[in-house]
Design a protein around this motif. Structure first.
Motif, PDB file in Angstrom:
ATOM      1  N   UNK A   1      37.456  41.044  36.499  1.00  0.00           N
ATOM      2  CA  UNK A   1      38.893  40.804  36.496  1.00  0.00           C
ATOM      3  C   UNK A   1      39.636  41.746  35.552  1.00  0.00           C
ATOM      4  N   UNK A   2      38.949  42.321  34.557  1.00  0.00           N
ATOM      5  CA  UNK A   2      39.599  43.223  33.609  1.00  0.00           C
ATOM      6  C   UNK A   2      40.277  44.401  34.306  1.00  0.00           C
ATOM      7  N   UNK A   3      39.677  44.854  35.408  1.00  0.00           N
ATOM      8  CA  UNK A   3      40.210  46.040  36.085  1.00  0.00           C
ATOM      9  C   UNK A   3      41.490  45.741  36.865  1.00  0.00           C
ATOM     10  N   UNK A   4      41.819  44.466  37.037  1.00  0.00           N
ATOM     11  CA  UNK A   4      43.113  44.121  37.633  1.00  0.00           C
ATOM     12  C   UNK A   4      44.241  44.620  36.737  1.00  0.00           C
ATOM     13  N   UNK A   5      44.059  44.464  35.431  1.00  0.00           N
ATOM     14  CA  UNK A   5      45.081  44.925  34.492  1.00  0.00           C
ATOM     15  C   UNK A   5      45.127  46.447  34.418  1.00  0.00           C
ATOM     16  N   UNK A   6      44.003  47.081  34.627  1.00  0.00           N
ATOM     17  CA  UNK A   6      43.992  48.547  34.700  1.00  0.00           C
ATOM     18  C   UNK A   6      44.820  49.008  35.894  1.00  0.00           C
ATOM     19  N   UNK A   7      44.677  48.316  37.020  1.00  0.00           N
ATOM     20  CA  UNK A   7      45.451  48.654  38.213  1.00  0.00           C
ATOM     21  C   UNK A   7      46.942  48.482  37.958  1.00  0.00           C
ATOM     22  N   UNK A   8      47.328  47.407  37.262  1.00  0.00           N
ATOM     23  CA  UNK A   8      48.738  47.196  36.940  1.00  0.00           C
ATOM     24  C   UNK A   8      49.275  48.305  36.040  1.00  0.00           C
ATOM     25  N   UNK A   9      48.494  48.721  35.060  1.00  0.00           N
ATOM     26  CA  UNK A   9      48.913  49.796  34.159  1.00  0.00           C
ATOM     27  C   UNK A   9      49.133  51.097  34.920  1.00  0.00           C
TER      28      UNK A   9
ATOM     29  N   UNK B   1      59.063  49.725  30.372  1.00  0.00           N
ATOM     30  CA  UNK B   1      57.905  50.159  31.138  1.00  0.00           C
ATOM     31  C   UNK B   1      56.740  50.561  30.228  1.00  0.00           C
ATOM     32  N   UNK B   2      57.057  51.189  29.088  1.00  0.00           N
ATOM     33  CA  UNK B   2      56.009  51.534  28.122  1.00  0.00           C
ATOM     34  C   UNK B   2      55.339  50.266  27.586  1.00  0.00           C
ATOM     35  N   UNK B   3      56.138  49.261  27.256  1.00  0.00           N
ATOM     36  CA  UNK B   3      55.593  47.987  26.771  1.00  0.00           C
ATOM     37  C   UNK B   3      54.681  47.364  27.830  1.00  0.00           C
ATOM     38  N   UNK B   4      55.113  47.410  29.075  1.00  0.00           N
ATOM     39  CA  UNK B   4      54.342  46.846  30.192  1.00  0.00           C
ATOM     40  C   UNK B   4      52.969  47.526  30.296  1.00  0.00           C
ATOM     41  N   UNK B   5      52.958  48.849  30.212  1.00  0.00           N
ATOM     42  CA  UNK B   5      51.707  49.595  30.318  1.00  0.00           C
ATOM     43  C   UNK B   5      50.768  49.254  29.167  1.00  0.00           C
ATOM     44  N   UNK B   6      51.293  49.240  27.938  1.00  0.00           N
ATOM     45  CA  UNK B   6      50.463  48.955  26.765  1.00  0.00           C
ATOM     46  C   UNK B   6      49.905  47.533  26.807  1.00  0.00           C
ATOM     47  N   UNK B   7      50.733  46.571  27.204  1.00  0.00           N
ATOM     48  CA  UNK B   7      50.274  45.180  27.279  1.00  0.00           C
ATOM     49  C   UNK B   7      49.219  45.006  28.365  1.00  0.00           C
ATOM     50  N   UNK B   8      49.366  45.724  29.478  1.00  0.00           N
ATOM     51  CA  UNK B   8      48.364  45.655  30.544  1.00  0.00           C
ATOM     52  C   UNK B   8      47.018  46.187  30.050  1.00  0.00           C
ATOM     53  N   UNK B   9      47.060  47.290  29.307  1.00  0.00           N
ATOM     54  CA  UNK B   9      45.827  47.842  28.751  1.00  0.00           C
ATOM     55  C   UNK B   9      45.167  46.900  27.767  1.00  0.00           C
ATOM     56  N   UNK B  10      45.995  46.249  26.923  1.00  0.00           N
ATOM     57  CA  UNK B  10      45.449  45.301  25.946  1.00  0.00           C
ATOM     58  C   UNK B  10      44.840  44.084  26.641  1.00  0.00           C
ATOM     59  N   UNK B  11      45.488  43.603  27.720  1.00  0.00           N
ATOM     60  CA  UNK B  11      44.964  42.450  28.451  1.00  0.00           C
ATOM     61  C   UNK B  11      43.611  42.761  29.083  1.00  0.00           C
ATOM     62  N   UNK B  12      43.403  44.017  29.466  1.00  0.00           N
ATOM     63  CA  UNK B  12      42.141  44.404  30.103  1.00  0.00           C
ATOM     64  C   UNK B  12      40.949  44.250  29.171  1.00  0.00           C
ATOM     65  N   UNK B  13      41.185  44.268  27.863  1.00  0.00           N
ATOM     66  CA  UNK B  13      40.086  44.147  26.895  1.00  0.00           C
ATOM     67  C   UNK B  13      40.217  42.886  26.041  1.00  0.00           C
ATOM     68  N   UNK B  14      41.022  41.924  26.485  1.00  0.00           N
ATOM     69  CA  UNK B  14      41.237  40.696  25.719  1.00  0.00           C
ATOM     70  C   UNK B  14      39.928  39.919  25.579  1.00  0.00           C
ATOM     71  N   UNK B  15      39.537  39.563  24.336  1.00  0.00           N
ATOM     72  CA  UNK B  15      38.251  38.881  24.146  1.00  0.00           C
ATOM     73  C   UNK B  15      38.310  37.370  24.348  1.00  0.00           C
ATOM     74  N   UNK B  16      39.503  36.781  24.253  1.00  0.00           N
ATOM     75  CA  UNK B  16      39.635  35.328  24.386  1.00  0.00           C
ATOM     76  C   UNK B  16      40.784  35.002  25.323  1.00  0.00           C
TER      77      UNK B  16
END
Length: 420
Positions: free
Chosen positions: A172-180, A91-106
């Protein structure tokens, strides 16, 4: 163990309804991570410079690949250290990856984040199934799994609407925030309320010999392996639809912002069917119910393919056919999972990981092929449903030695499994 209050090796106890709700919430994180993305695929592609429309679909299989592979590791870990520690780590990995996806530049970075997010989510699927197997057996396990799937399938009803709502007011970035945020809430629930269901005497050593032995036990069990393959084919059908759903509804039929509403109505059929399955499985049996449902799904898929080959299918008819297919489809997942897990209680964590890998990685791979075959018509999807339904039927025939609709199977061979 099969009681109203779920006792465990810890001092915590949890009511049956809360146990089911928590397991459903854990599995729903996976559904959320897939279905909430669908309305945003076009926006993601435009934002990150993805020109090929079919390539936008890779946001889905990137997650599924990580989800599938990581299950092979979380199973043995949960058999050695118990269910709670690996679950919380995932679950920790899931949260961190969701946060990283929210700011993914490419787009490539986003796909990498999705892969890692899938790795974390793998713990939820493996361990949710494991703790159900730790606690229930036989038809009771199938009934509980059906109730879990019923709640779990409520997520596809609302997830696209959540995604649509987010992109109406934000990027769309905030979709990953919602998942986190969702994962953080469920992590808190797990920490406070989920008991450790693996008794100390059942823990397995984390050695290569023990791991290989557990994998061998699973893969050499004909009933478990064949029902896992049947479930793999069923999941491939669903992944194929999910990959191309946005293109079919928005691109082909032009439903626009009604896409989440139509998607929710069809997904609602799955939730209703899972509830019916939970009521019927105790009276009819896992085998009879799931095998009848599989034959119905194969028949509907064949009719769908024949109609699509004759020409374009109007939207109302497409929805009617697809909704009809979802009714028997919903009766496959929980029953096939229960039938595959039933003879493998001694290695529940490892078994859940191997079976989960086959179902999600194999189903995801086949579903990606179906999705990438999209050509502006529903024919590739209909053909995909026919092929995977036929594959599932063959796997069930092998599992049952060619004898369908039997209420139970007596042991036929060492490691061959036992009946409901």
């Amino acid at each position: 163990m099969d009681q109203q209050a779920i006792p465990a090796p810890t001092t915590m106890r949890i009511a049956r309804w809360e146990f089911i709700a928590l397991c459903a919430a854990l599995m729903a994180l996976n559904s959320l991570a897939i279905d909430i993305m669908l309305p945003a695929l076009q926006q993601i592609g435009a934002s990150l410079g993805v020109e090929n429309e079919n390539h936008r679909q890779y946001v889905i299989p990137a997650y599924i690949l990580g989800f599938g592979f990581a299950q092979l590791f979380f199973g043995p870990l949960s058999d050695r250290f118990g269910r709670r520690p690996p679950l919380l780590a995932g679950l920790v990995i899931y949260v961190l990856a969701s946060g990283a996806a929210a700011v993914a530049p490419t787009f490539e970075t986003l796909l990498l984040c999705r892969f890692v997010q899938g790795i974390g989510a793998a713990s939820t699927r493996v361990i949710a199934v494991s703790i159900v197997r730790d606690t229930f057996e036989g038809r009771r396990m199938a009934e509980v799994m059906s109730l879990i799937f019923m709640v779990f399938m409520a997520i596809p009803v609302i997830a696209p609407s959540i995604g649509q709502l987010v992109i109406l007011f934000a990027s769309w970035h905030f979709i990953f925030v919602a998942m986190a945020i969702g994962a953080i809430l469920i992590s808190t629930w797990v920490t406070l309320r989920l008991p450790e269901t693996l008794h100390p005497q059942y823990r397995r050593p984390l050695t290569s010999q023990a791991i290989i032995g557990g994998f061998t036990t699973v893969l050499s069990n004909r009933v478990a392996l064949c029902y896992a393959l049947a479930s793999t084919f069923a999941f491939a059908a669903m992944f194929g639809f999910i990959n191309s759903a946005q293109q079919i509804y928005v691109g082909l039929y032009g439903v626009g912002e009604l896409f989440p509403v139509i998607f929710a109505c069809v997904a609602g059929m799955i939730a209703v069917s899972n509830f019916a399955n939970a009521r019927l499985v105790g009276r009819i049996g896992m085998r009879r119910l799931s095998q009848g449902a599989l034959i119905a799904l194969l028949s509907i898929s064949l009719l769908w393919l024949l109609l699509s080959l004759r020409g374009p299918i109007p939207l109302p008819l497409f929805i009617a056919i697809f909704a009809s297919a979802m009714v028997p489809f919903a009766m496959l997942g929980s029953n096939f999972n229960a039938l595959a897990m039933e003879p493998l209680g001694a290695v529940a964590g490892t078994a859940s990981s191997v079976l989960g890998f086959l179902q999600t990685f194999g189903g995801g791979l086949l579903g990606t092929i179906i999705g990438q075959a999209y050509n502006g018509t529903v024919t590739p999807l209909a053909a995909g449903f026919c092929l995977v339904s036929a594959g599932a039927f063959v796997a069930v025939l092998i599992a049952e030695n060619g004898k369908l609709f039997q209420p139970h199977n007596a042991p036929v061979e060492p490691g061959g499994g036992f009946g409901e």
